[in-house]
Enzyme design. Structure first.
Site, short mmCIF file in Angstrom:
data_model
loop_
_atom_site.label_atom_id
_atom_site.label_comp_id
_atom_site.label_asym_id
_atom_site.label_seq_id
_atom_site.Cartn_x
_atom_site.Cartn_y
_atom_site.Cartn_z
N SER A 105 0.74 -1.23 -0.12
CA SER A 105 0.01 0.01 -0.04
C SER A 105 0.88 1.46 -0.05
CB SER A 105 -1.09 0.06 1.11
OG SER A 105 -0.58 0.91 2.36
N ASP A 149 8.66 -4.18 -4.26
CA ASP A 149 7.54 -3.54 -4.14
C ASP A 149 7.47 -2.58 -5.14
OD1 ASP A 149 7.10 -5.29 -2.17
OD2 ASP A 149 6.09 -3.79 -0.80
O1 PMV Z 1 5.53 -6.70 3.39
P1 PMV Z 1 5.62 -6.46 1.80
O2 PMV Z 1 4.94 -6.80 0.98
O3 PMV Z 1 6.29 -5.13 1.63
O4 PMV Z 1 6.71 -7.30 1.53
C1 PMV Z 1 8.11 -6.98 1.67
C2 PMV Z 1 9.05 -8.21 1.15
C3 PMV Z 1 10.21 -8.50 1.83
O5 PMV Z 1 11.18 -9.18 1.02
C4 PMV Z 1 10.02 -9.13 3.01
C5 PMV Z 1 11.23 -7.17 2.11
C6 PMV Z 1 11.58 -6.48 0.91
O6 PMV Z 1 12.23 -5.38 1.05
O7 PMV Z 1 11.83 -7.34 -0.27
#
Ligand code: PMV
Length: 310
Positions: A105, A149
């Site tokens: 988000s 992300d």
């Molecule tokens: O929690 P999210 O969907 O923002 O996922 C983060 C993914 C991780 O691998 C845990 C952290 C990252 O920076 O890639």
């Protein structure tokens, strides 16, 4: 008036290990979006941000000069890039994406906001520029983000991602259907990432072995996704989840949803994102979706969203 939006995202494979240089696979969720509307206001009124749906029950007016605020930082990075003074503009943010649940988000709001602002001042950002800005904002949310992300959200395409390497678009051999089950428990990715870091520092060999195993699963998942081998994708999701459990980033509720989905006939399931709460994903064939959705709700999901990776 200018409008801009950006999608939510799910990580299909490789979260956490991606922070350590392993590959990961993520896809946009185009049905869940953050949107920003930019409206010109009379000269001298300045820049105003209104965020009405970001866990705020009332409109919130944000100080664009506050440094620790992600929205203000996004605005500042855009204006600085073009050496532009704050325009007379009201930016209204609305998002369908649950916060702190692993759906990106924060990155989606930042992407939509930066797009709406840069378009409004007549300086549309390229995707590369936008990606850089959203990555900077992600650092505020996550500390040491891998960049996955912002990349999947800005480009709005399934990606095979390795930190600090050029983005590779993933070819989808055959579209596949996922249910995204929300535990309703919010969890900070930053905390889960820091805990894995501590675990890795205290036991580098064992944790390194798990991270390598995840990398190997991601590579095999890429082959399965490109070949359209849905059964193999499901089995690899289960394997990936077992590794994430060993990294201590699952939770009882996540595991309960996982079991419910598999018992109801899902081909595979795993947590998605930072873990400890947030969302899980279940791979289902089209005819099983209703049964799996119901099982997830009965097991305590607060909502279930369907998406197709294509
Ligand atoms: O929690 P999210 O969907 O923002 O996922 C983060 C993914 C991780 O691998 C845990 C952290 C990252 O920076 O890639």
């Amino acid at each position: 008036m200018v409008q801009a939006s950006a999608p939510a995202k799910i990580i299909l494979f490789g979260e956490h290990a991606v922070v350590y240089g392993q590959p990961a696979i993520a896809a946009p969720v185009s049905s869940l979006r953050a949107a920003v509307k930019a409206e010109n206001t009379p000269p001298g009124t300045g820049l105003r941000l209104i965020a009405s749906d970001l866990n705020q029950s009332l409109p919130l007016v944000v100080d664009p000069l506050a440094v620790d605020d992600a929205l203000a930082l996004t605005v500042r990075l855009v204006l600085e890039r073009f050496s532009s003074p704050p325009p007379d503009l009201t930016l209204t943010i609305q998002s369908d994406i649950p916060v702190a649940s692993g759906l990106g988000s924060g990155a989606a709001v930042a992407a939509a906001l930066a797009r709406a602002l840069s378009d409004s001042i007549g300086q549309p950002l390229s995707l590369t520029q936008l990606n850089e800005i959203v990555y900077e904002v992600e650092k505020l949310h996550h500390g040491t983000p891998s960049g996955i992300d912002n990349t999947v959200i800005v480009y709005e395409q399934p990606v095979f991602f390795i930190r600090n390497q050029p983005i590779e678009r993933l070819t989808i051999g055959q579209p596949f259907h996922l249910l995204i089950g929300d535990t309703g428990d919010s969890a900070l990715t930053r905390v889960a990432v820091a805990d894995v870091r501590r675990l890795s520092d205290s036991n580098p060999d064992a944790i390194g072995e798990i991270l390598n195993r995840i990398g190997d699963i991601v590579t095999r998942a890429r082959t399965a996704i490109e070949a359209g081998n849905v059964t193999a994708i499901g089995a690899l999701m289960n394997e990936n989840h077992a590794c994430l459990q060993q990294l201590t980033v699952s939770s009882d509720k996540l595991d309960r949803l996982m079991d419910a989905a598999r018992s109801a006939g899902a081909l595979g399931a795993k947590l998605s994102g930072g873990g400890r709460g947030g969302n899980m994903i279940a791979l289902t064939e089209a005819h099983q979706q209703d049964i799996v959705r119901e099982a997830l709700m009965l097991a305590g999901a607060v909502r279930v969203v369907q998406t197709t990776v294509q």
